[in-house]
Design a protein around this motif. Structure first.
Motif, mmCIF file in Angstrom:
data_model
loop_
_atom_site.group_PDB
_atom_site.id
_atom_site.type_symbol
_atom_site.label_atom_id
_atom_site.label_comp_id
_atom_site.label_asym_id
_atom_site.label_seq_id
_atom_site.Cartn_x
_atom_site.Cartn_y
_atom_site.Cartn_z
ATOM 1 N N GLU A 75 0.803 -1.218 0.000
ATOM 2 C CA GLU A 75 0.000 0.000 0.000
ATOM 3 C C GLU A 75 0.840 1.275 0.000
ATOM 4 N N VAL A 76 2.145 1.151 -0.015
ATOM 5 C CA VAL A 76 3.002 2.338 -0.048
ATOM 6 C C VAL A 76 2.653 3.178 -1.277
ATOM 7 N N GLY A 77 2.412 4.458 -1.047
ATOM 8 C CA GLY A 77 2.020 5.366 -2.117
ATOM 9 C C GLY A 77 0.529 5.625 -2.175
ATOM 10 N N ALA A 78 -0.262 4.787 -1.518
ATOM 11 C CA ALA A 78 -1.724 4.956 -1.522
ATOM 12 C C ALA A 78 -2.133 6.000 -0.484
ATOM 13 N N PRO A 79 -3.249 6.703 -0.710
ATOM 14 C CA PRO A 79 -3.754 7.628 0.311
ATOM 15 C C PRO A 79 -4.095 6.868 1.596
ATOM 16 N N LYS A 80 -3.658 7.393 2.731
ATOM 17 C CA LYS A 80 -3.874 6.700 3.997
ATOM 18 C C LYS A 80 -5.360 6.499 4.293
ATOM 19 N N ALA A 81 -6.155 7.523 4.068
ATOM 20 C CA ALA A 81 -7.575 7.429 4.411
ATOM 21 C C ALA A 81 -8.246 6.300 3.626
ATOM 22 N N ARG A 82 -7.935 6.191 2.342
ATOM 23 C CA ARG A 82 -8.557 5.142 1.524
ATOM 24 C C ARG A 82 -8.006 3.767 1.873
ATOM 25 N N ARG A 90 -12.201 -4.993 4.732
ATOM 26 C CA ARG A 90 -11.773 -6.384 4.539
ATOM 27 C C ARG A 90 -11.725 -7.132 5.869
ATOM 28 N N ALA A 91 -11.319 -6.440 6.929
ATOM 29 C CA ALA A 91 -11.146 -7.103 8.223
ATOM 30 C C ALA A 91 -12.477 -7.444 8.878
ATOM 31 N N VAL A 92 -13.362 -6.450 9.012
ATOM 32 C CA VAL A 92 -14.608 -6.670 9.766
ATOM 33 C C VAL A 92 -15.818 -6.015 9.108
ATOM 34 N N GLN A 93 -15.657 -5.616 7.840
ATOM 35 C CA GLN A 93 -16.744 -5.021 7.065
ATOM 36 C C GLN A 93 -17.251 -3.708 7.677
ATOM 37 N N THR A 94 -16.381 -3.007 8.378
ATOM 38 C CA THR A 94 -16.714 -1.653 8.808
ATOM 39 C C THR A 94 -16.624 -0.726 7.616
ATOM 40 N N ARG A 95 -17.639 0.090 7.428
ATOM 41 C CA ARG A 95 -17.656 1.024 6.310
ATOM 42 C C ARG A 95 -17.094 2.364 6.780
ATOM 43 N N VAL A 96 -15.930 2.683 6.275
ATOM 44 C CA VAL A 96 -15.258 3.929 6.610
ATOM 45 C C VAL A 96 -15.454 4.911 5.466
ATOM 46 N N GLU A 97 -15.797 6.138 5.817
ATOM 47 C CA GLU A 97 -15.904 7.205 4.827
ATOM 48 C C GLU A 97 -14.548 7.901 4.733
ATOM 49 N N PRO A 98 -13.757 7.614 3.691
ATOM 50 C CA PRO A 98 -12.434 8.231 3.602
ATOM 51 C C PRO A 98 -12.493 9.626 2.986
ATOM 52 N N GLN A 99 -11.812 10.546 3.606
ATOM 53 C CA GLN A 99 -11.675 11.901 3.074
ATOM 54 C C GLN A 99 -10.183 12.165 2.885
ATOM 55 N N ALA A 100 -9.700 11.866 1.687
ATOM 56 C CA ALA A 100 -8.268 11.972 1.403
ATOM 57 C C ALA A 100 -7.931 13.388 0.948
ATOM 58 N N ILE A 101 -8.259 14.352 1.778
ATOM 59 C CA ILE A 101 -8.001 15.757 1.476
ATOM 60 C C ILE A 101 -7.486 16.444 2.731
ATOM 61 N N GLU A 102 -6.947 17.626 2.544
ATOM 62 C CA GLU A 102 -6.445 18.400 3.678
ATOM 63 C C GLU A 102 -7.601 19.105 4.384
#
Length: 220
Positions: A75-82, A90-102
């Motif tokens: 995952e190196v290079g990928a946005p952390k939030a995403r 994948r782990a527990v099917q928790t739905r996270v809303e990623p905001q890959a912005i400042e």
């Protein structure tokens, strides 16, 4: 939830035996920062059964992050939030809303809107100041968590008692025990979060790593 209604096939069986979080797990918790504290806290909350998380972070994963954060080399290079959103689904099917912005002063209100609780895990004073001011203005409960650059001290402070820390040079990622310290701090943060949601109580906490001394006390 009564003991006889527990489902032993639930991935959260042990948490349910201790104390049900069912009334709270669907409420939106926003985590500001997906680094050493934010990412590990997000994983802890997801594995405790929380199903609605929003994560705000503009950074991308670097190889140096892998020693303290729950990401993989692939995952190196990928946005952390995403990446964190994918990991937790994948782990527990928790739905996270990623905001890959400042997060900035102009978009903070929108990014934090709808949260029942905001966790500030940013690693810089300007972003922390924006979260602090925005949550105060909006009347949102906010817990700030952080640790010192030498990796020997960490704490959690609730608004309105929080004060922006002074800049101290150093990088805690260079400290070999950063991950154990971070996991201890995120465990305390998870306890403080559940105490707030279940009982309406806010607790400050601090940890000194050299003597493993923990203080966990109600906000005054």
């Amino acid at each position: 939830m009564s003991q006889h209604n527990l489902n032993p096939q639930s991935p959260f069986f042990h948490e349910e035996r201790h104390a049900t979080l069912a009334p709270y797990v669907g409420q939106l918790i926003t985590i500001c920062g997906a680094g050493t504290l934010g990412a590990n806290l997000g994983e802890t909350l997801a594995r405790m059964g929380f199903t609605r998380l929003r994560v705000i972070d503009k950074d991308r994963i670097e190889a140096r992050n892998l020693s303290g954060q729950p990401y993989s080399r692939a995952e190196v290079g990928a946005p952390k939030a995403r990446a964190l959103a994918n990991l937790l689904y994948r782990a527990v099917q928790t739905r996270v809303e990623p905001q890959a912005i400042e997060l900035t002063a102009s978009n903070a209100s929108q990014l934090l809107a709808g949260s029942v609780l905001v966790i500030d895990a940013f690693d810089n004073a300007p972003s922390r100041a924006i979260v602090s001011q925005t949550t105060r203005d909006a009347g949102l409960p906010c817990l700030h968590i952080g640790f010192s650059p030498d990796g020997l001290y960490g704490n959690g402070i609730w608004e309105p008692n929080y004060q922006i820390p002074q800049y101290i040079p150093g990088d805690p990622c260079d400290y070999p025990l950063t991950r154990p310290l971070a996991l201890a701090l995120t465990s305390l943060a998870a306890r403080a979060i559940t105490d707030y949601l279940r009982h309406g109580q806010t607790h400050h906490f601090e940890l000194t790593w050299s003597d493993l001394k923990i203080h966990y006390h109600p906000q005054i």
